[in-house]
Design a protein around this motif. Structure first.
Motif, PDB file in Angstrom:
ATOM      1  N   GLN A   4      29.649  37.317  33.010  1.00 46.45           N
ATOM      2  CA  GLN A   4      29.344  38.657  33.501  1.00 46.45           C
ATOM      3  C   GLN A   4      29.877  38.776  34.926  1.00 46.45           C
ATOM      4  N   PRO A   8      26.302  40.504  39.903  1.00 46.34           N
ATOM      5  CA  PRO A   8      26.315  39.101  40.337  1.00 46.34           C
ATOM      6  C   PRO A   8      26.977  38.241  39.268  1.00 46.34           C
ATOM      7  N   SER A  10      27.590  35.702  36.630  1.00 43.48           N
ATOM      8  CA  SER A  10      26.581  35.004  35.839  1.00 43.48           C
ATOM      9  C   SER A  10      27.158  34.624  34.483  1.00 43.48           C
ATOM     10  N   THR A  12      25.867  34.207  30.317  1.00 46.35           N
ATOM     11  CA  THR A  12      24.798  34.590  29.395  1.00 46.35           C
ATOM     12  C   THR A  12      25.163  34.197  27.970  1.00 46.35           C
ATOM     13  N   VAL A  19      22.331  33.339  36.740  1.00 51.65           N
ATOM     14  CA  VAL A  19      23.102  33.818  37.890  1.00 51.65           C
ATOM     15  C   VAL A  19      23.597  32.593  38.645  1.00 51.65           C
ATOM     16  N   THR A  26      31.811  28.861  42.524  1.00 47.45           N
ATOM     17  CA  THR A  26      31.538  30.235  42.093  1.00 47.45           C
ATOM     18  C   THR A  26      32.624  31.185  42.590  1.00 47.45           C
ATOM     19  N   ASN A 137      26.850  37.518  44.593  1.00 46.80           N
ATOM     20  CA  ASN A 137      26.555  36.106  44.876  1.00 46.80           C
ATOM     21  C   ASN A 137      27.811  35.279  45.125  1.00 46.80           C
TER      22      ASN A 137
END
Length: 651
Positions: A4, A8, A10, A12, A19, A26, A137
């Motif tokens: 995603q 932020p 992430s 899933t 996250v 990252t 993030n």
């Protein structure tokens, strides 16, 4: 598994969302995903991860960062999403099933190719993929400077098209919901301003339409030294002449100069459109609008609830069993309902929405979130909400009782709730309120759950869900002191976690120490005034009669913790029986808790808030404006005793 990117960053699996913590891996992952399937040069990746002035060791460090990223993929079971090393750089392959950005683009392309009337629904589905601040993030100044604006522009183009379609179809009220928000975020965007002015005018709000035109005109002149574009100027002239621009969705015409409008007031709730395979969920609470403009709500995609819902296992289990039963346990045959009460910001609405999602399949007519308080704190009359429910879920001739779940949010008085429980559309209800609503329970039964602070282990789970396991693992002994500084209060914990998420170099222990010096004043987010513990507490006090609010501040700021009715009488200068009545009112408002019988206390954040108010105005209690109160059918407020008199302290 799916990445995603539109929020932020992430990962899933369709049920749980992780996250990613702010880190260099990252940032590297984000730099590759914004160009899916394309080779990103190694030099450019080093710029994204370390900045344009990257260290001499960045070349070797980039290879190490790729290895860490591959380990991260293995940890979450997504080894198939390989970081591919190619000549001169790296690449990640993705498709619409594994990256939300490509899914978004696929939906937009599909919408443009259709002529079956589904373009609006498809574009709305695409916009629903955007979840919060883009790459919030990801600690990379270059990504936020060069890539985030480009991606945000894709969303704005789609939103502009959505509003165009809604205006073409006469759905001006639906368009207003998005246009109010986007014109405040992008005040110089002339096309959105033009759409807002047109939507206001076509719903009979000529004065507000002209005020919006003046706003954009003044903004452009002051900031850029230019006049509005020709289309906006022609629109203003059409409004001044009273020309008819179109018809609203209900068939009413736009206001003409000097005439009246046939358009009715916009509804404050409506069911959210959903595919036939899944019932509609709750319409989101409308964002507070500028003071001159009442908030407007309408059909819009339901945003995901905040990540990391934790705790409340007993309440969740009890509510799910209640709402999945055919009849309430009291055998009355009435629609089952529950009351969730507690202090401001304690998580009542979050729990209600979480449970509503769990049981949504039980209610074929969907679920509705019904706000019972306006953005300014004014209670909404039950008749207004009931009429909007009838419009939202009309019953056809001979139709039986509907099976909709109502989340009646932020009730102030039992008389707001009773007619809605009897409405034909109500299959079951969850009522949230800062008040105990004991009179409602006495007359209609139902179950009651009073929410308190989270248990320490649940606070840690919430912080872990938002900040990530790696961030907490780096400081394993800092999570509990941070949760203690937040009083294990859900809103405070989320604010603290959000601040830490955007400041990856800030140590949890240092932040906890900083919070302890002003635990209330520092629990606010500058970019959203609603995410503020002191504002939430101030708003709660403004709902009380001024004398009762002052009594709370005096009791909460005192060194007595807990205190008895006798101690309260001395602090307030009242007879003990009157002090007991004051305590009962504060208990009912969620501002006090009762431990052992006769021992009362306030949450530590409420105590800190009261001490802060006392420091700001030494020697006197802060003056609070008289709050709006719910008026029953007899016109009486809610501060009276049953015999019609008022307690001496509240006169």
């Amino acid at each position: 598994m799916r990445f995603q990117l539109l929020g932020p960053l992430s990962v899933t699996d369709g049920r749980d969302v992780v996250v990613l913590p702010p880190s260099k891996p990252t940032a590297l992952l984000a730099a590759l995903l914004v160009r899916p399937g394309s080779v990103v040069p190694a030099d450019r990746l080093r710029d994204f991860v370390w900045g344009e002035e990257h260290p001499a060791t960045a070349k070797t460090a980039l290879q190490s960062c790729v290895l860490r990223l591959r380990r991260l993929f293995a940890k979450y079971g997504i080894e198939h999403q390989a970081v591919v090393a190619v000549a001169g750089g790296y690449r990640i392959d993705a498709d619409a099933d594994t990256l939300d950005l490509l899914h978004f683009r696929q939906l937009v392309e599909r919408a443009g190719a259709r002529d079956d009337g589904s373009e609006l629904y498809t574009l709305r589905s695409a916009l629903a993929l955007w979840q919060g601040g883009l790459l919030a993030n990801v600690p990379s100044d270059l990504l936020h400077r060069d890539e985030v604006p480009r991606l945000a522009e894709e969303r704005l183009r789609v939103l502009e098209r959505v509003c165009d379609i809604e205006l073409e179809q006469g759905r001006c009220r639906e368009a207003l919901v998005d246009l109010w928000e986007v014109t405040r975020v992008y005040p110089a965007h002339e096309r959105f301003a033009e759409q807002l002015v047109e939507a206001l005018y076509r719903t009979g709000r000529q004065t507000e339409a002209l005020a919006e035109y003046r706003r954009i005109k003044e903004h452009l002149r002051e900031r850029l030294g230019v006049d509005p574009r020709a289309e906006l100027q022609r629109l203003e002239l059409a409004i001044l002449r009273g020309e008819e621009l179109g018809r609203d969705a209900g068939g009413g015409t736009a206001r003409r100069a000097g005439g009246s409008t046939a358009a009715t007031a916009p509804p404050a709730l409506a069911p959210v459109a959903a595919p036939a395979s899944a019932p509609a969920l709750m319409a989101p609470v409308p964002h507070p609008q500028p003071a001159a403009v009442p908030p407007v709500a309408g059909p819009r995609a339901l945003p995901d609830t905040a990540p990391g819902f934790t705790g409340r296992e007993y309440e969740v289990d009890s509510l799910v069993r209640l709402l999945r039963s055919d009849r309430p346990e009291d055998g009355s045959g009435r629609a089952p309902f529950a009351v969730l009460s507690g202090a401001p910001g304690i998580g009542k609405t979050a729990l209600a929405l979480h449970v509503a999602r769990l049981v949504s399949g039980r209610f074929p007519d969907g679920c509705l979130l019904v706000p019972l308080t306006r953005a300014d704190g004014t209670p909404r009359p039950a008749e207004e909400a009931a009429e909007e429910l009838r419009r939202a879920l009309p019953a056809g001739p001979g139709a039986g009782r509907a099976r909709a779940l109502l989340v009646l949010d932020d009730a102030v008085h039992p008389d707001q709730v009773r007619p809605l429980l009897a409405a034909p559309v109500c299959g079951a209800a969850i009522v949230t309120s800062r008040m105990g609503l004991a009179a409602l329970v006495a007359t209609h039964g139902g179950t009651v759950h009073r929410l308190g602070a989270l248990a320490p282990e649940r606070s840690r789970e919430l912080l872990t869900a938002v900040l990530g396991r790696e961030r907490l693992a780096a400081e394993p002994d800092a999570a509990l002191p941070l949760a203690d500084a937040c009083g294990h209060h859900p809103l405070a914990l989320r604010i603290a976690a959000a601040r830490l998420l955007t400041r990856p170099r800030l140590r949890l222990a240092d932040y906890a120490d900083w919070l302890r010096h002003d635990p209330v004043g520092r629990l606010s987010l500058a970019d959203d005034p609603r995410m503020s513990v002191p504002q939430r507490f101030d708003e709660a006090l403004r709902r009380l009669p001024p004398a009762l609010a002052k009594a709370h501040l005096r009791l909460a700021a005192s060194p007595h913790d807990p205190f008895t009715a006798a101690v309260a009488a001395g602090l307030l200068g009242l007879p003990e029986d009157t002090a007991e009545q004051v305590i009962e009112r504060l208990l009912d408002a969620g501002l006090l808790e009762e431990g052992q019988p006769g021992a009362f206390w306030a949450h530590e954040l409420l105590r800190a808030h009261a001490r802060r108010a006392a420091d700001a105005a030494p020697g006197r209690s802060p003056a609070l404006p008289r709050p709006p109160r719910y008026r029953g059918h007899d016109g009486a407020g809610d501060t009276q005793r049953r015999d019609g008199t008022r307690p001496p302290a509240l006169r």
